[in-house]
Design a protein around this motif. Structure first.
Motif, PDB file in Angstrom:
ATOM      1  N   PHE A 350       5.473   2.589  -2.480  1.00 55.55           N
ATOM      2  CA  PHE A 350       6.535   3.458  -1.954  1.00 55.55           C
ATOM      3  C   PHE A 350       7.336   2.815  -0.814  1.00 55.55           C
ATOM      4  O   PHE A 350       8.535   3.038  -0.678  1.00 55.55           O
ATOM      5  CB  PHE A 350       5.922   4.785  -1.478  1.00 55.55           C
ATOM      6  N   GLY A 398       3.666   5.092  -4.833  1.00 49.49           N
ATOM      7  CA  GLY A 398       2.236   4.972  -4.578  1.00 49.49           C
ATOM      8  C   GLY A 398       1.855   4.119  -3.395  1.00 49.49           C
ATOM      9  O   GLY A 398       2.699   3.605  -2.659  1.00 49.49           O
ATOM     10  N   ASN A 426      -2.846  -0.276   2.551  1.00 52.52           N
ATOM     11  CA  ASN A 426      -3.481   0.965   3.011  1.00 52.52           C
ATOM     12  C   ASN A 426      -4.575   1.481   2.087  1.00 52.52           C
ATOM     13  O   ASN A 426      -4.958   2.645   2.181  1.00 52.52           O
ATOM     14  CB  ASN A 426      -2.431   2.059   3.230  1.00 52.52           C
ATOM     15  N   PRO A 428      -8.042   0.297   1.278  1.00 55.71           N
ATOM     16  CA  PRO A 428      -7.660   0.609   2.650  1.00 55.71           C
ATOM     17  C   PRO A 428      -7.094  -0.638   3.347  1.00 55.71           C
ATOM     18  O   PRO A 428      -7.140  -1.730   2.793  1.00 55.71           O
ATOM     19  CB  PRO A 428      -8.988   1.007   3.279  1.00 55.71           C
ATOM     20  N   GLU A 429      -6.624  -0.422   4.579  1.00 60.83           N
ATOM     21  CA  GLU A 429      -6.066  -1.508   5.380  1.00 60.83           C
ATOM     22  C   GLU A 429      -7.132  -2.586   5.603  1.00 60.83           C
ATOM     23  O   GLU A 429      -8.275  -2.274   5.931  1.00 60.83           O
ATOM     24  CB  GLU A 429      -5.630  -0.937   6.734  1.00 60.83           C
ATOM     25  N   ARG A 431      -8.555  -4.496   3.399  1.00 65.60           N
ATOM     26  CA  ARG A 431      -9.430  -4.772   2.257  1.00 65.60           C
ATOM     27  C   ARG A 431      -9.086  -6.118   1.605  1.00 65.60           C
ATOM     28  O   ARG A 431      -9.968  -6.850   1.180  1.00 65.60           O
ATOM     29  CB  ARG A 431      -9.307  -3.638   1.239  1.00 65.60           C
TER      30      ARG A 431
ATOM     31  N   ARG B  16      -5.425   8.456  -4.900  1.00 68.00           N
ATOM     32  CA  ARG B  16      -6.209   7.401  -4.282  1.00 68.00           C
ATOM     33  C   ARG B  16      -6.072   7.484  -2.757  1.00 68.00           C
ATOM     34  O   ARG B  16      -4.957   7.565  -2.231  1.00 68.00           O
ATOM     35  CB  ARG B  16      -5.722   6.043  -4.773  1.00 68.00           C
ATOM     36  N   MET B  17      -7.215   7.441  -2.080  1.00 72.48           N
ATOM     37  CA  MET B  17      -7.216   7.581  -0.629  1.00 72.48           C
ATOM     38  C   MET B  17      -6.504   6.391   0.040  1.00 72.48           C
ATOM     39  O   MET B  17      -6.688   5.256  -0.374  1.00 72.48           O
ATOM     40  CB  MET B  17      -8.668   7.649  -0.158  1.00 72.48           C
ATOM     41  N   GLN B  18      -5.704   6.687   1.039  1.00 73.79           N
ATOM     42  CA  GLN B  18      -5.056   5.623   1.818  1.00 73.79           C
ATOM     43  C   GLN B  18      -5.709   5.598   3.191  1.00 73.79           C
ATOM     44  O   GLN B  18      -5.940   6.648   3.784  1.00 73.79           O
ATOM     45  CB  GLN B  18      -3.559   5.898   1.942  1.00 73.79           C
ATOM     46  N   SER B  19      -5.984   4.413   3.668  1.00 74.46           N
ATOM     47  CA  SER B  19      -6.732   4.298   4.905  1.00 74.46           C
ATOM     48  C   SER B  19      -6.150   3.214   5.789  1.00 74.46           C
ATOM     49  O   SER B  19      -5.937   2.087   5.352  1.00 74.46           O
ATOM     50  CB  SER B  19      -8.186   3.956   4.528  1.00 74.46           C
ATOM     51  N   ALA B  20      -5.850   3.577   7.023  1.00 71.97           N
ATOM     52  CA  ALA B  20      -5.363   2.586   7.992  1.00 71.97           C
ATOM     53  C   ALA B  20      -5.819   3.036   9.371  1.00 71.97           C
ATOM     54  O   ALA B  20      -5.675   4.206   9.727  1.00 71.97           O
ATOM     55  CB  ALA B  20      -3.851   2.465   7.935  1.00 71.97           C
ATOM     56  N   PHE B 177       1.284   4.488   5.689  1.00 72.12           N
ATOM     57  CA  PHE B 177       0.938   5.465   4.645  1.00 72.12           C
ATOM     58  C   PHE B 177       2.136   5.687   3.727  1.00 72.12           C
ATOM     59  O   PHE B 177       3.271   5.593   4.157  1.00 72.12           O
ATOM     60  CB  PHE B 177       0.490   6.790   5.288  1.00 72.12           C
ATOM     61  N   GLU B 178       1.822   5.995   2.472  1.00 71.20           N
ATOM     62  CA  GLU B 178       2.913   6.075   1.503  1.00 71.20           C
ATOM     63  C   GLU B 178       2.785   7.311   0.613  1.00 71.20           C
ATOM     64  O   GLU B 178       1.682   7.726   0.271  1.00 71.20           O
ATOM     65  CB  GLU B 178       2.905   4.820   0.624  1.00 71.20           C
ATOM     66  N   ILE B 179       3.933   7.845   0.237  1.00 67.43           N
ATOM     67  CA  ILE B 179       3.946   8.993  -0.677  1.00 67.43           C
ATOM     68  C   ILE B 179       3.671   8.484  -2.086  1.00 67.43           C
ATOM     69  O   ILE B 179       4.160   7.420  -2.472  1.00 67.43           O
ATOM     70  CB  ILE B 179       5.325   9.692  -0.637  1.00 67.43           C
ATOM     71  N   VAL B 180       2.888   9.231  -2.854  1.00 68.05           N
ATOM     72  CA  VAL B 180       2.635   8.819  -4.235  1.00 68.05           C
ATOM     73  C   VAL B 180       3.381   9.777  -5.179  1.00 68.05           C
ATOM     74  O   VAL B 180       3.760  10.880  -4.773  1.00 68.05           O
ATOM     75  CB  VAL B 180       1.113   8.789  -4.565  1.00 68.05           C
ATOM     76  N   PRO B 181       3.615   9.378  -6.432  1.00 68.39           N
ATOM     77  CA  PRO B 181       4.370  10.245  -7.346  1.00 68.39           C
ATOM     78  C   PRO B 181       3.701  11.611  -7.508  1.00 68.39           C
ATOM     79  O   PRO B 181       2.469  11.701  -7.550  1.00 68.39           O
ATOM     80  CB  PRO B 181       4.338   9.477  -8.672  1.00 68.39           C
ATOM     81  N   ASN B 257     -15.469  -2.074  -6.091  1.00 69.77           N
ATOM     82  CA  ASN B 257     -15.446  -0.714  -6.644  1.00 69.77           C
ATOM     83  C   ASN B 257     -16.482   0.171  -5.962  1.00 69.77           C
ATOM     84  O   ASN B 257     -16.232   1.341  -5.684  1.00 69.77           O
ATOM     85  CB  ASN B 257     -15.712  -0.742  -8.149  1.00 69.77           C
ATOM     86  N   ASP B 260     -15.252   1.264  -2.575  1.00 72.05           N
ATOM     87  CA  ASP B 260     -14.233   2.314  -2.737  1.00 72.05           C
ATOM     88  C   ASP B 260     -14.886   3.622  -3.176  1.00 72.05           C
ATOM     89  O   ASP B 260     -14.564   4.696  -2.657  1.00 72.05           O
ATOM     90  CB  ASP B 260     -13.188   1.886  -3.776  1.00 72.05           C
ATOM     91  N   GLU B 263     -16.844   5.260  -0.298  1.00 70.75           N
ATOM     92  CA  GLU B 263     -15.946   5.940   0.647  1.00 70.75           C
ATOM     93  C   GLU B 263     -15.458   7.259   0.068  1.00 70.75           C
ATOM     94  O   GLU B 263     -15.432   8.289   0.738  1.00 70.75           O
ATOM     95  CB  GLU B 263     -14.727   5.053   0.945  1.00 70.75           C
TER      96      GLU B 263
END
Lengths: 524, 334
Positions: A350, A398, A426, A428-429, A431, B16-20, B177-181, B257, B260, B263
């Motif tokens: 995105f 995404g 992200n 994750p950050e 990785r 999918r989880m986003q992490s920062a 962080f990003e918006i997903v469809p 995997n 991920d 988590e």
């Protein structure tokens, strides 16, 4: 000429902190488009730019100029560099690596590679940046007065040209020249004034035409006295709109709205078609479609990245797709790599949407770079961070998951991997860096990995955001001109030979720069 | 209708989880969108008196003024915010008379127009919600002063000090962080605890809400956490790839995997703890024509407001209830 290897060793290689200055400046020079990005405001970028330029200039003004001359530097960088070089007086005590003659050629090279509108914007900016010295005048006046397009520029950029000339000559002298040009019989003194301010800068140009152009710019003559075809058209079109054919599109539109308000707007496109540049024809496709007017344009003459920007807006027809493929193939041939099988990791997340004032530009650069890389080597495999199949019609979507597709690419055992990403991860950050370290340290996988970054990130110390300290990040704005990025990669691996290669690449280019005016005649 | 988190998130699947840094965002994706609702950014907002926010919706679609939203203006007028969500019917005018001033020493009322919207910083939004019924325009000043003090800006009740001082930091924060469809919401986890559950009627509404919500509201929580100087490596809720078990690329992929999945599983467990607990519901307003209503939820692990009709919840903004049992439990860790 100095002994380059020796001077480079002494001046740059042994000096602490030089590597960081070079890295950050080369990252910035390749990406600075003077526009806000998804992550940074224009103020951030301006602040970051001033810092980086100052640091490199203080290191050595010749090196500064040469880096700005590398293929792949943006027009904004070229403009800022010319201003910086002209603003600071030449000082032998600083012991610059090249001579004052070289610097003049550097300035000429930078100016001559700018498109006319940006060149005039640069010249115009000198009044606000208060650059007003002999070196400025000896750069600006020859470029303008010797141009074979001066008649066209006079019509298209009338106000800008007027401001530039007034800045060069000063208000009083400009007014004097304007009055002299108006006169049919000139005195000897008046000829002398024209000679001092105009004729002495001319090499082969037609003096009468140049003077008529200046007269037009200053509106010094009555309309009936012009003989140059464009000027005649300009005034005749006020009465007969068809006479406007051959004038610049914006001027035609101006004449239509002011003198022929009843004429339909679509007529402008019809009348202007012959005189529009390929870029203008590309940009008006949307308007032409709406007005049901056909404006033919040749996509092959457009930059690769712009074809993507066009495609996102208007769709990728077979003509555009064909042009993309052939331009990407040509660009791939310039890459100094020798891999047979490469893996490409494309970031289509995105954040590639870009900011509102350069929407999808980052994605266009990304896709253009990937397309070029796909034409390289005998076999390529491309993965996307969004988990979609690579397709140039995919819009950004995404999160950014680089680690998984990276491992998948490694499993194909490629000779090298190219990651094309803005560096913001992200999922994750961090990785990706984790996985990279395991692949290198534990699995002893030692293939070259390159990171091409299309986004300027002013907050990052290196200007383009890194994915890992183990991978050199190469900024990209134009994949067709990768000289800057590749020299940067060379410098980061072997500073001495990288800097030497930089001079070897730039100096011959400077020698080839067309000398627009008789330097000796006007001195330094 | 029995309202639970499960009901609030009905029709959504987690992305999918986003992490920062210390924050994780689980996107909520849904095909069940409510296209009746238009953007809230097009609302014309103004203040008639100190503490009274007025709205005009000139659109043919209803919209929602989000919970904790604030109006920022460059006019010589006092910026205002509200601790409640406000339902705005199509082509209507309405007001909130228990709004709060967020600019202590600035006088003047806001002229009607499309103004910049923000969502209050996390801790202030929670306070604003708690005292949403109080009709005292200076009610948020102590919370803003305390917040400004905690992040190191001038201790005055001026929210713009925070927004100006941390403009760049917040831009960097949201960039991660990003918006997903098809995203219509998110579960936000901060340092291993669920910090919020947000849902919007449709993707366009969510896109509009995204920046003020993630950047200004949750960004402040991350900022405040970083200011505490507490260093945790790896951040709570973050599982590194186990390199001891990596022998080849297949096992690297497997461990990747696993990290991920681990988590994700722990986050799922965390959420599973409270998704079926019913809320106590208090109706705040109802539009008899459309059947849409705004309700306040309490007594669960979370508290906040929803907008719903008889069958479907299309908007939710929930935050941890300070008094709930869950929040007294230990932080999540692996």
């Amino acid at each position: 000429m100095v002994n380059l290897p020796k001077v480079i060793e002494k001046k740059f290689v042994v000096t602490k902190g030089v590597d960081k200055i070079l890295e950050s400046s080369m990252s910035l020079f390749g990406t600075d488009m003077n526009r806000a990005t998804h992550y940074n405001t224009i103020e951030d970028i301006q602040l970051s730019r001033a810092k980086v330029h100052n640091a490199l200039f203080s290191l050595d003004r010749s090196l500064y100029g040469c880096i700005a001359c590398l293929p792949g530097t943006t027009d904004t960088t070229k403009m800022f560099s010319v201003s910086r070089l002209l603003a600071a007086q030449w000082n032998e005590d600083d012991k610059p690596i090249l001579t004052v003659d070289h610097e003049r050629k550097i300035i000429d090279h930078l100016v001559s590679t700018l498109p006319p509108n940006r060149m005039l914007n640069l010249f115009n900016s000198f009044s606000t940046t208060k650059i007003n010295n002999a070196r400025m005048r000896k750069t600006v006046l020859p470029f303008i007065l010797n141009s074979s397009s001066l008649e066209w520029w006079s019509v298209k950029y009338r106000k800008k040209l007027k401001n530039v000339l007034i800045h060069c000559w000063g208000k009083r002298m400009a007014s004097v020249i304007e009055k002299i040009l108006w006169k049919t019989n000139k005195t000897e003194k008046e000829f002398s004034i024209l000679n001092q301010n105009i004729t002495k800068y001319l090499v082969t140009s037609n003096t009468a035409l140049v003077q008529e152009c200046i007269a037009f710019v200053f509106e010094a003559l009555e309309p009936t006295r012009y003989v140059a075809p464009l000027f005649k058209k300009y005034y005749n079109a006020r009465h007969d709109f068809k006479e406007a054919e051959g004038l610049p599109k914006e001027v035609i539109e101006g004449i239509r709205t002011t003198f022929h308000p009843k004429v339909d707007k679509a007529e402008t496109l019809k009348v202007a078609e012959k005189s529009m540049t390929v870029k203008e024809k590309r940009l008006v496709q949307n308007q032409a479609k709406k007005s049901d007017v056909k404006v033919e344009w040749d996509p092959i003459k457009q930059p690769l990245v712009e074809l993507f920007v066009y495609g996102f807006k208007m769709g990728f027809d077979s003509k555009v797709k064909g042009a993309i493929n052939s331009k990407a193939t040509v660009a791939a041939k310039t890459l100094p790599f020798n891999y047979k099988y490469i893996g490409i990791l494309c970031d289509d997340s995105f954040s590639m949407s870009g900011s509102s004032d350069q929407k999808l530009k980052a994605l266009a650069i990304n896709y253009a770079t990937c397309k070029m890389l796909q034409q390289f080597g005998s076999k390529t495999i491309t993965s996307c961070v969004s988990d979609r199949t690579f397709n140039i019609t995919n819009k950004p979507a995404g999160g950014t998951n680089l680690a998984k597709p990276f491992v998948s690419l490694l499993k194909h055992n490629p000779d090298a991997i190219f990651i094309v990403s803005d560096g913001y991860e992200n999922a994750p950050e961090g990785r990706f860096n984790e996985v990279l370290k395991i692949a290198k340290d534990k699995l002893k996988i030692d293939i070259p990995i390159y990171h091409f970054n299309p986004v300027i990130a002013a907050e990052s110390k290196t200007a383009a955001k890194k994915l890992s300290d183990d991978i050199v990040v190469t900024p990209v704005t134009n994949p067709e001109k990768m000289g800057l990025g590749l020299i940067k990669t060379l410098i980061s691996t072997d500073p001495k030979s990288g800097i030497l290669e930089l001079f070897n690449l730039v100096l011959p280019k400077l020698e080839k720069t067309k000398q627009l005016y008789a330097r000796k005649a006007i001195g330094r | 209708m029995k309202i639970t988190i499960s009901e609030v998130l009905k029709g959504c699947t987690p992305g999918r989880m986003q992490s920062a840094g210390y924050m994780q965002v689980i996107p909520l994706i849904s095909d069940m969108v409510d296209d009746r609702f238009g953007p809230f950014g097009k609302l014309l907002t103004s203040t008639s008196h100190y503490g009274t926010l007025c709205f005009e919706n000139r659109s043919d679609s209803p919209t929602i003024f989000p919970l904790g939203a604030g109006v920022l203006t460059k006019q010589h007028a006092q910026n205002h915010a509200s601790g409640r969500a406000k339902l705005m019917r199509a082509n209507s005018e309405d007001s909130i008379d228990d709004a709060a001033c967020i600019q202590e020493s600035q006088g003047g009322t806001i002229g009607s127009g499309e103004h910049t919207m923000t969502i209050l910083p996390y801790s202030i939004r929670n306070d604003a919600f708690e005292i949403k019924d109080q009709k005292e325009f200076g009610k948020l000043w102590p919370a803003i002063q305390e917040f400004n003090r905690s992040v190191g800006v001038r201790t005055m009740a001026h929210l713009e000090y925070y927004l100006e001082e941390f403009e760049k930091t917040l831009d960097e924060f949201i960039g991660q962080f990003e918006i997903v469809p098809n995203q219509v919401g998110a579960i936000i986890i901060l340092n291993g605890q669920v910090a919020g559950i947000e849902r919007a009627p449709n993707y366009e509404f969510w896109k509009e809400l995204w920046k003020p919500l993630i950047r200004e509201c949750y960004g402040s929580a991350s900022l405040a956490f970083n200011k505490t100087g507490v260093k945790v490596s790896p951040p709570l809720g973050r599982m590194p790839v186990n390199d001891h078990k990596v022998k080849d690329l297949d096992s690297l992929e497997e461990q990747l995997n696993r990290a991920d999945d681990y988590e994700w599983a722990t986050v799922k467990d965390l959420i599973a703890n409270f998704i079926t607990q019913p809320f106590k519901v208090k109706q705040e307003e109802k539009d008899s024509t459309s059947g849409l209503c705004v309700e306040t939820l309490t007594d669960g692990q979370f508290t906040g407001q929803i907008v719903r009709d008889s069958s479907f919840i299309m908007y939710a903004s929930l935050m941890p209830d300070k008094n709930a049992r869950f929040n007294t439990a230990a932080n999540f860790s692996i």
